[in-house]
Motif scaffolding. Sequence first.
Motif, PDB file in Angstrom:
ATOM      1  N   VAL A 100     -82.883 117.558  -0.159  1.00 41.77           N
ATOM      2  CA  VAL A 100     -83.315 116.170   0.010  1.00 41.77           C
ATOM      3  C   VAL A 100     -84.433 116.095   1.050  1.00 41.77           C
ATOM      4  O   VAL A 100     -85.429 115.395   0.856  1.00 41.77           O
ATOM      5  N   GLU A 101     -84.284 116.851   2.139  1.00 35.38           N
ATOM      6  CA  GLU A 101     -85.357 116.871   3.143  1.00 35.38           C
ATOM      7  C   GLU A 101     -86.644 117.437   2.548  1.00 35.38           C
ATOM      8  O   GLU A 101     -87.737 116.932   2.802  1.00 35.38           O
ATOM      9  N   ASN A 102     -86.505 118.504   1.730  1.00 37.97           N
ATOM     10  CA  ASN A 102     -87.681 119.070   1.051  1.00 37.97           C
ATOM     11  C   ASN A 102     -88.436 117.982   0.291  1.00 37.97           C
ATOM     12  O   ASN A 102     -89.656 117.851   0.415  1.00 37.97           O
ATOM     13  N   ALA A 103     -87.699 117.209  -0.492  1.00 37.94           N
ATOM     14  CA  ALA A 103     -88.335 116.190  -1.341  1.00 37.94           C
ATOM     15  C   ALA A 103     -88.973 115.089  -0.496  1.00 37.94           C
ATOM     16  O   ALA A 103     -90.111 114.666  -0.752  1.00 37.94           O
ATOM     17  N   LEU A 104     -88.259 114.617   0.528  1.00 41.45           N
ATOM     18  CA  LEU A 104     -88.795 113.539   1.365  1.00 41.45           C
ATOM     19  C   LEU A 104     -90.054 114.016   2.095  1.00 41.45           C
ATOM     20  O   LEU A 104     -91.052 113.285   2.192  1.00 41.45           O
ATOM     21  N   LYS A 105     -90.030 115.251   2.589  1.00 40.25           N
ATOM     22  CA  LYS A 105     -91.185 115.790   3.313  1.00 40.25           C
ATOM     23  C   LYS A 105     -92.373 115.995   2.368  1.00 40.25           C
ATOM     24  O   LYS A 105     -93.507 115.691   2.717  1.00 40.25           O
ATOM     25  N   LEU A 106     -92.102 116.508   1.170  1.00 42.08           N
ATOM     26  CA  LEU A 106     -93.202 116.716   0.211  1.00 42.08           C
ATOM     27  C   LEU A 106     -93.882 115.391  -0.119  1.00 42.08           C
ATOM     28  O   LEU A 106     -95.088 115.330  -0.325  1.00 42.08           O
ATOM     29  N   LYS A 107     -93.099 114.327  -0.167  1.00 43.22           N
ATOM     30  CA  LYS A 107     -93.657 113.015  -0.486  1.00 43.22           C
ATOM     31  C   LYS A 107     -94.173 112.283   0.748  1.00 43.22           C
ATOM     32  O   LYS A 107     -94.739 111.190   0.629  1.00 43.22           O
ATOM     33  N   GLY A 108     -93.923 112.854   1.917  1.00 46.18           N
ATOM     34  CA  GLY A 108     -94.398 112.201   3.138  1.00 46.18           C
ATOM     35  C   GLY A 108     -93.673 110.904   3.458  1.00 46.18           C
ATOM     36  O   GLY A 108     -94.258 109.957   3.994  1.00 46.18           O
ATOM     37  N   ILE A 109     -92.388 110.853   3.111  1.00 46.59           N
ATOM     38  CA  ILE A 109     -91.600 109.634   3.366  1.00 46.59           C
ATOM     39  C   ILE A 109     -90.890 109.761   4.713  1.00 46.59           C
ATOM     40  O   ILE A 109     -90.259 110.782   4.998  1.00 46.59           O
ATOM     41  N   GLN A 110     -90.997 108.729   5.532  1.00 46.75           N
ATOM     42  CA  GLN A 110     -90.319 108.707   6.832  1.00 46.75           C
ATOM     43  C   GLN A 110     -88.844 108.381   6.655  1.00 46.75           C
ATOM     44  O   GLN A 110     -88.485 107.524   5.850  1.00 46.75           O
ATOM     45  N   TYR A 111     -87.998 109.060   7.428  1.00 46.07           N
ATOM     46  CA  TYR A 111     -86.560 108.764   7.376  1.00 46.07           C
ATOM     47  C   TYR A 111     -85.921 109.133   8.703  1.00 46.07           C
ATOM     48  O   TYR A 111     -86.477 109.900   9.487  1.00 46.07           O
ATOM     49  N   GLU A 112     -84.762 108.556   8.908  1.00 47.99           N
ATOM     50  CA  GLU A 112     -84.011 108.856  10.115  1.00 47.99           C
ATOM     51  C   GLU A 112     -82.932 109.869   9.725  1.00 47.99           C
ATOM     52  O   GLU A 112     -82.240 109.683   8.716  1.00 47.99           O
ATOM     53  N   TYR A 113     -82.812 110.934  10.506  1.00 51.74           N
ATOM     54  CA  TYR A 113     -81.889 112.002  10.136  1.00 51.74           C
ATOM     55  C   TYR A 113     -80.658 112.009  11.036  1.00 51.74           C
ATOM     56  O   TYR A 113     -80.779 111.904  12.257  1.00 51.74           O
ATOM     57  N   PHE A 114     -79.484 112.121  10.431  1.00 53.58           N
ATOM     58  CA  PHE A 114     -78.235 112.201  11.198  1.00 53.58           C
ATOM     59  C   PHE A 114     -77.539 113.521  10.866  1.00 53.58           C
ATOM     60  O   PHE A 114     -77.139 113.741   9.720  1.00 53.58           O
ATOM     61  N   GLU A 115     -77.432 114.374  11.862  1.00 53.86           N
ATOM     62  CA  GLU A 115     -76.773 115.667  11.650  1.00 53.86           C
ATOM     63  C   GLU A 115     -75.255 115.475  11.657  1.00 53.86           C
ATOM     64  O   GLU A 115     -74.693 114.907  12.595  1.00 53.86           O
ATOM     65  N   GLU A 116     -74.612 115.953  10.576  1.00 55.70           N
ATOM     66  CA  GLU A 116     -73.161 115.846  10.475  1.00 55.70           C
ATOM     67  C   GLU A 116     -72.491 117.111  10.997  1.00 55.70           C
ATOM     68  O   GLU A 116     -72.955 118.217  10.706  1.00 55.70           O
ATOM     69  N   ASP A 117     -71.404 116.941  11.706  1.00 55.33           N
ATOM     70  CA  ASP A 117     -70.528 118.067  12.047  1.00 55.33           C
ATOM     71  C   ASP A 117     -69.540 118.202  10.894  1.00 55.33           C
ATOM     72  O   ASP A 117     -68.657 117.356  10.728  1.00 55.33           O
TER      73      ASP A 117
END
Lengths: 236, 236
Positions: A19-36
């Motif tokens: 999902v990060e790959n796709a968002l980055k390729l498209k240049g879309i801004q997002y807020e990321y929450f790392e899950e434990d």
Amino acid sequence: MGDQLKLFGSWGSPFSVRVENALKLKGIQYEYFEEDLSNKSPLLLQYNPVHKKVPALVHNGKPIVESLVILEYIDETWKGNHPILPQDPYEKAMARFWAKFVDEKCMPALSKTIWSMGDQYEKDKAEAVKLLRVLENEISGKKFFGGESIGLVDISANFIAYWYRGPLQEALGLDVFTKDEFPNLWKWAEDFVNDSVINQNLPPKEKLIAAFPPPYLGEHLVAFFKSRLASSQVGG
Amino acid sequence: MGDQLKLFGSWGSPFSVRVENALKLKGIQYEYFEEDLSNKSPLLLQYNPVHKKVPALVHNGKPIVESLVILEYIDETWKGNHPILPQDPYEKAMARFWAKFVDEKCMPALSKTIWSMGDQYEKDKAEAVKLLRVLENEISGKKFFGGESIGLVDISANFIAYWYRGPLQEALGLDVFTKDEFPNLWKWAEDFVNDSVINQNLPPKEKLIAAFPPPYLGEHLVAFFKSRLASSQVGG
């Protein structure tokens, strides 16, 4: 404009990184929450009550889960930059077919080779090799599965191109996906991981190796890896 | 106009019937080729060399396989009559999520209950019931999963609505998907199988029972069913 986009993920999970790959390729801004993953957040459980797994993408409060479903959603919602699926219905069907093949056939078969030893390893290796040959044949003559740019199938196969081919095989001493046996697929994997966007967006190899087993495989693998290392030292 | 559409299928396979359901709902003409699953045709193997399975749809000479991939292809190619997926990207993602849930979770869990007996049956039943509860909750307040008309999720769940609920449970004396336990899902299943188009396009119950095990489950089930019947007679 005014879009609120949140991703609940795990740095070591290839599904999450898709999902990060796709968002980055498209240049879309997002807020990321790392899950434990050993102590999942109430928000993740709320957004993915059925599977309780990462990744979960939350767009203006509405959750989408299952990485392949998320990839299609991203492509349909942000049609502009870097299409991930082809426009033509037949080409689109082919992309979906191969992404499904990677997900349902290749990833389980490759994962099995991580678990097994001795005769069982040879059997599991033979099955994985058979499936990789199908991909070797499919990628022949093309740069990426969808053509000249990174698309759905490439992103879906990030586990093969990166996690498995590099850190996993090396750390465990496996010989399944080799350059000699799969020259086209190896070249594809190098092109994929060396892409300027993807490259910035993969977990560092050392961190992955240090954290083996990857979170998505579960903690019960720790004992297995230890015994594997111990027995290879004894045997070796 | 000038379109040539061929479907290679098997009358008893819910995967194959999914495609027929969609084509019939849209009123699309096609030529049907019944496959003998114990002796598959060279054409089927040519069109689906990776999985060697029905259904295979061949549109103007180009093959599409995997029933969920085919359903999306049909909907994108013949956009007019009876949309199978919603237009809104979020609603579309939800439909894909639930179709995947049916395919990857519910169908394997229900199939397990067919195989098992005694304590194992009780365990498998509990797992299947847990998953059906998720669907029961999702369908509550709606006629079909996508709303007022039959869509992707309903078609994907044809095994639950028809094969499993009726012929399989009755012939084997199972008590997993019951009207008492799942009133909403039961109502949905009745509405689905009673739809005027779907109704004309399901294998007759008697023919299915006579042909058990269904072709898609493999011939090794014959022995199992025989032993199940024998032991239930002995057990009184």
